[in-house]
Design a protein around this motif. Structure first.
Motif, mmCIF file in Angstrom:
data_model
loop_
_atom_site.group_PDB
_atom_site.id
_atom_site.type_symbol
_atom_site.label_atom_id
_atom_site.label_comp_id
_atom_site.label_asym_id
_atom_site.label_seq_id
_atom_site.Cartn_x
_atom_site.Cartn_y
_atom_site.Cartn_z
ATOM 1 N N ARG A 110 14.735 -58.382 108.440
ATOM 2 C CA ARG A 110 14.454 -58.025 106.997
ATOM 3 C C ARG A 110 13.041 -57.528 107.279
ATOM 4 O O ARG A 110 12.160 -58.065 108.052
ATOM 5 C CB ARG A 110 14.373 -59.246 106.084
ATOM 6 C CG ARG A 110 15.701 -60.211 105.448
ATOM 7 C CD ARG A 110 15.243 -61.268 104.529
ATOM 8 N NE ARG A 110 16.448 -61.411 104.637
ATOM 9 C CZ ARG A 110 17.691 -62.443 105.092
ATOM 10 N NH1 ARG A 110 16.929 -62.785 106.198
ATOM 11 N NH2 ARG A 110 18.305 -63.558 104.768
ATOM 12 N N HIS A 137 16.883 -66.660 91.291
ATOM 13 C CA HIS A 137 16.573 -65.130 92.140
ATOM 14 C C HIS A 137 16.151 -64.931 93.415
ATOM 15 O O HIS A 137 15.310 -64.405 94.203
ATOM 16 C CB HIS A 137 14.772 -64.828 91.104
ATOM 17 C CG HIS A 137 14.634 -64.982 89.881
ATOM 18 N ND1 HIS A 137 13.688 -64.933 89.020
ATOM 19 C CD2 HIS A 137 15.271 -64.682 88.297
ATOM 20 C CE1 HIS A 137 13.605 -65.174 87.878
ATOM 21 N NE2 HIS A 137 14.548 -65.058 87.348
ATOM 22 N N ASP A 138 16.822 -65.838 94.118
ATOM 23 C CA ASP A 138 17.307 -65.932 95.519
ATOM 24 C C ASP A 138 18.322 -64.362 95.687
ATOM 25 O O ASP A 138 19.085 -64.184 95.445
ATOM 26 C CB ASP A 138 18.468 -66.900 95.751
ATOM 27 C CG ASP A 138 17.494 -68.330 95.739
ATOM 28 O OD1 ASP A 138 16.457 -68.779 95.543
ATOM 29 O OD2 ASP A 138 17.898 -69.483 95.714
ATOM 30 N N THR A 139 17.153 -63.966 96.950
ATOM 31 C CA THR A 139 18.542 -62.412 97.647
ATOM 32 C C THR A 139 19.492 -63.097 97.638
ATOM 33 O O THR A 139 19.540 -63.961 98.845
ATOM 34 C CB THR A 139 16.565 -62.010 99.074
ATOM 35 O OG1 THR A 139 15.764 -61.676 98.032
ATOM 36 C CG2 THR A 139 18.236 -60.943 99.412
ATOM 37 N N GLU A 149 22.599 -63.442 100.540
ATOM 38 C CA GLU A 149 23.202 -63.074 102.262
ATOM 39 C C GLU A 149 23.257 -62.406 102.569
ATOM 40 O O GLU A 149 24.590 -61.461 101.845
ATOM 41 C CB GLU A 149 23.381 -64.444 102.626
ATOM 42 C CG GLU A 149 22.032 -65.267 101.837
ATOM 43 C CD GLU A 149 20.835 -66.108 103.369
ATOM 44 O OE1 GLU A 149 21.156 -65.346 104.539
ATOM 45 O OE2 GLU A 149 19.923 -66.082 102.911
ATOM 46 N N ASN A 203 24.267 -61.121 89.551
ATOM 47 C CA ASN A 203 23.160 -61.673 89.319
ATOM 48 C C ASN A 203 22.316 -62.761 88.490
ATOM 49 O O ASN A 203 23.114 -63.134 88.204
ATOM 50 C CB ASN A 203 22.782 -59.363 89.162
ATOM 51 C CG ASN A 203 23.649 -58.587 89.629
ATOM 52 O OD1 ASN A 203 22.473 -58.185 90.458
ATOM 53 N ND2 ASN A 203 25.137 -58.420 89.325
ATOM 54 N N THR A 225 17.337 -52.571 97.303
ATOM 55 C CA THR A 225 18.151 -53.718 98.574
ATOM 56 C C THR A 225 18.775 -52.342 99.531
ATOM 57 O O THR A 225 19.959 -52.598 98.843
ATOM 58 C CB THR A 225 18.147 -55.167 98.413
ATOM 59 O OG1 THR A 225 17.471 -55.523 96.993
ATOM 60 C CG2 THR A 225 19.360 -55.674 99.418
ATOM 61 N N TYR A 259 21.555 -53.580 102.454
ATOM 62 C CA TYR A 259 22.395 -54.376 103.231
ATOM 63 C C TYR A 259 22.631 -53.248 104.333
ATOM 64 O O TYR A 259 23.379 -52.009 104.340
ATOM 65 C CB TYR A 259 22.453 -54.559 102.769
ATOM 66 C CG TYR A 259 22.313 -55.909 101.872
ATOM 67 C CD1 TYR A 259 22.433 -57.465 102.349
ATOM 68 C CD2 TYR A 259 22.272 -55.679 100.147
ATOM 69 C CE1 TYR A 259 21.782 -57.971 101.003
ATOM 70 C CE2 TYR A 259 21.676 -56.830 99.621
ATOM 71 C CZ TYR A 259 21.206 -57.793 99.769
ATOM 72 O OH TYR A 259 20.786 -58.716 98.989
ATOM 73 N N ASN A 276 21.195 -52.972 94.311
ATOM 74 C CA ASN A 276 19.887 -53.723 93.857
ATOM 75 C C ASN A 276 19.091 -54.522 93.279
ATOM 76 O O ASN A 276 20.902 -54.795 92.972
ATOM 77 C CB ASN A 276 18.662 -52.624 92.491
ATOM 78 C CG ASN A 276 18.940 -50.806 92.616
ATOM 79 O OD1 ASN A 276 17.854 -50.563 93.151
ATOM 80 N ND2 ASN A 276 19.756 -50.070 92.792
ATOM 81 N N GLN A 277 18.640 -55.648 93.485
ATOM 82 C CA GLN A 277 18.302 -56.784 92.675
ATOM 83 C C GLN A 277 17.230 -56.529 92.247
ATOM 84 O O GLN A 277 16.674 -55.862 91.606
ATOM 85 C CB GLN A 277 18.058 -58.077 93.753
ATOM 86 C CG GLN A 277 16.946 -57.650 94.881
ATOM 87 C CD GLN A 277 16.721 -58.534 96.145
ATOM 88 O OE1 GLN A 277 16.927 -59.571 95.991
ATOM 89 N NE2 GLN A 277 16.725 -57.960 97.455
ATOM 90 N N TYR A 278 17.371 -57.769 91.095
ATOM 91 C CA TYR A 278 16.130 -57.734 90.345
ATOM 92 C C TYR A 278 15.547 -59.136 89.767
ATOM 93 O O TYR A 278 16.399 -60.030 89.687
ATOM 94 C CB TYR A 278 16.219 -57.420 89.070
ATOM 95 C CG TYR A 278 17.616 -57.712 88.235
ATOM 96 C CD1 TYR A 278 17.314 -58.484 86.946
ATOM 97 C CD2 TYR A 278 18.597 -57.468 87.863
ATOM 98 C CE1 TYR A 278 17.985 -59.128 86.753
ATOM 99 C CE2 TYR A 278 20.114 -58.018 87.334
ATOM 100 C CZ TYR A 278 19.559 -58.757 86.940
ATOM 101 O OH TYR A 278 20.122 -59.037 86.307
ATOM 102 N N LEU A 320 13.650 -53.316 99.989
ATOM 103 C CA LEU A 320 14.136 -53.899 101.314
ATOM 104 C C LEU A 320 15.732 -53.659 101.611
ATOM 105 O O LEU A 320 16.142 -53.533 101.387
ATOM 106 C CB LEU A 320 14.408 -55.625 100.096
ATOM 107 C CG LEU A 320 14.858 -57.115 101.284
ATOM 108 C CD1 LEU A 320 13.843 -57.110 101.955
ATOM 109 C CD2 LEU A 320 15.729 -57.789 99.975
#
Length: 352
Positions: free
Chosen positions: A57, A124-126, A128, A210, A235, A237, A247-249, A282
């Motif tokens: 990461r 709000h966990d990223t 995996e 999300n 983000t 991957y 994208n994550q938020y 990220l």
């Protein structure tokens, strides 16, 4: 040549012991078997880790500005579609009529099983890497700008809205509130109870979870305002050449009952999604150790294991000697024949 060999042996990190100077015992055999078993287990784990790779990461500055970013929406509002007004307003004061691309379908309001209603949305966990690769099925809404059965008591709003990658907000309000409109919805008809099936940024991956997915809010207040504040982080991957750019938020939310009678306060009931893009990106990549580095790592671990096993065995032997005496330690031991003493004994017997 013999002198060179003897000098090299002086620097031997693991000096060898002649067989006639060694002692065999049951404890030593068991120690050897345990060392071999642990060594094979370590080799098996390390080979599995080498083949499976590891997840790296990294954060980097996001120097890419996307002009064709999308907000993907799929939600149900407890008001007829003909009462609702949708709009996007960003930092550049660029206003986009979201109703031109969103679809409005009249339905009866219902709450499906599994939805989190009136709960704080703090997941709000990223996601995996394995989860993203498993759920990365891209999709698009088949229709755009459709209006179906608008007179139904609830409105299903779904579609993708093109926006600029700058700070802004997407909001759903009632006609006649906040904007001039020929229609004006009576206060007693307002109801911003809503369910959110999908709310995401970027490419539409409907199976990626999300923070706002499968959530909802219910209210009995006509002048209720819901505000969702999102911090969007691009983000990336990547695994074995497959790239998922999404994208994550993170999310904070608030709600209150509006006072529309105060002329000095611009307070409009509705549902507001305010978004801001972070200047970082990220990157989550699956990597694999180079083969030479893997071999060096494995050799270092096995060498350390042999040294540790030797120290532990000698410590165990010494503890037995302290507790039970030297005779107990030498019991069931076997010394190989050979050496100067054994030769002298043999010669003396021959002379007799």
């Amino acid at each position: 040549m013999d002198g060179f060999t003897s000098r090299v042996r002086t620097f031997d990190a693991f000096p060898k012991v002649d067989s006639q100077h060694t002692v065999r015992s049951q404890r030593g055999g068991f120690s050897t078997l345990m060392t071999i078993f642990v060594g094979l287990l370590i080799v098996w784990v390390e080979i599995g880790g080498f083949l499976g790779g590891y997840v790296d990461r990294q954060f980097t500055v996001d120097d890419e500005i996307k002009s064709n970013l999308f907000i993907n929406v799929d939600m149900l509002v407890a008001m007829p579609c003909e009462f609702l007004h949708t709009n996007v307003l960003d930092l550049t004061r660029d206003r986009y009529l979201a109703g031109e691309t969103l679809n409005f379908e009249g339905l009866n309001f219902f709450i499906p099983e599994g939805f989190k209603i009136n709960n704080p949305n703090d997941a709000h966990d990223t996601p995996e890497l394995d989860e993203i690769m498993r759920e990365s099925m891209r999709a698009e809404f088949r229709i755009e700008g459709a209006r179906i059965n608008e007179g139904a008591p609830a409105c299903h709003i779904f579609g993708s809205i093109p926006v600029n990658q700058v700070k802004g907000d997407f909001h759903i309000t009632a006609k006649g509130y906040g904007y001039r409109d020929r229609a004006h919805v009576p206060v007693e008809a307002l109801n911003f109870t809503h369910l959110i099936q999908e709310f995401s940024f970027g490419e539409f991956y409907p199976f990626i979870n999300n923070p706002l997915d499968a959530t909802g809010k219910t209210t009995e207040e006509n002048l209720q305002a819901y505000k969702y504040h999102t911090k969007v982080v691009p983000t990336l991957y990547q695994r074995l050449g497959l790239i998922i750019d999404t994208n994550q938020y993170a999310l904070t939310e608030s709600q209150h009952v509006c006072n529309i009678k105060d002329p000095n306060k611009l307070d409009i009931p509705g549902i507001y999604f305010r978004y801001d893009f972070e200047p970082i990106k990220l990157i989550i990549i699956e990597r694999r150790l180079p083969f030479i580095q893997f071999v060096a790592k494995l050799a270092t671990i096995l060498g350390g294991l042999l040294i540790l096993a030797g120290y532990l065995y000698r410590l165990y032997d010494r503890l037995l000697g302290i507790l039970f005496g030297k005779k107990y330690v030498e019991k069931n031991t076997e010394r190989k024949s050979g050496g100067l003493l054994d030769n002298d004994v043999k010669e003396s017997f021959q002379d007799i």
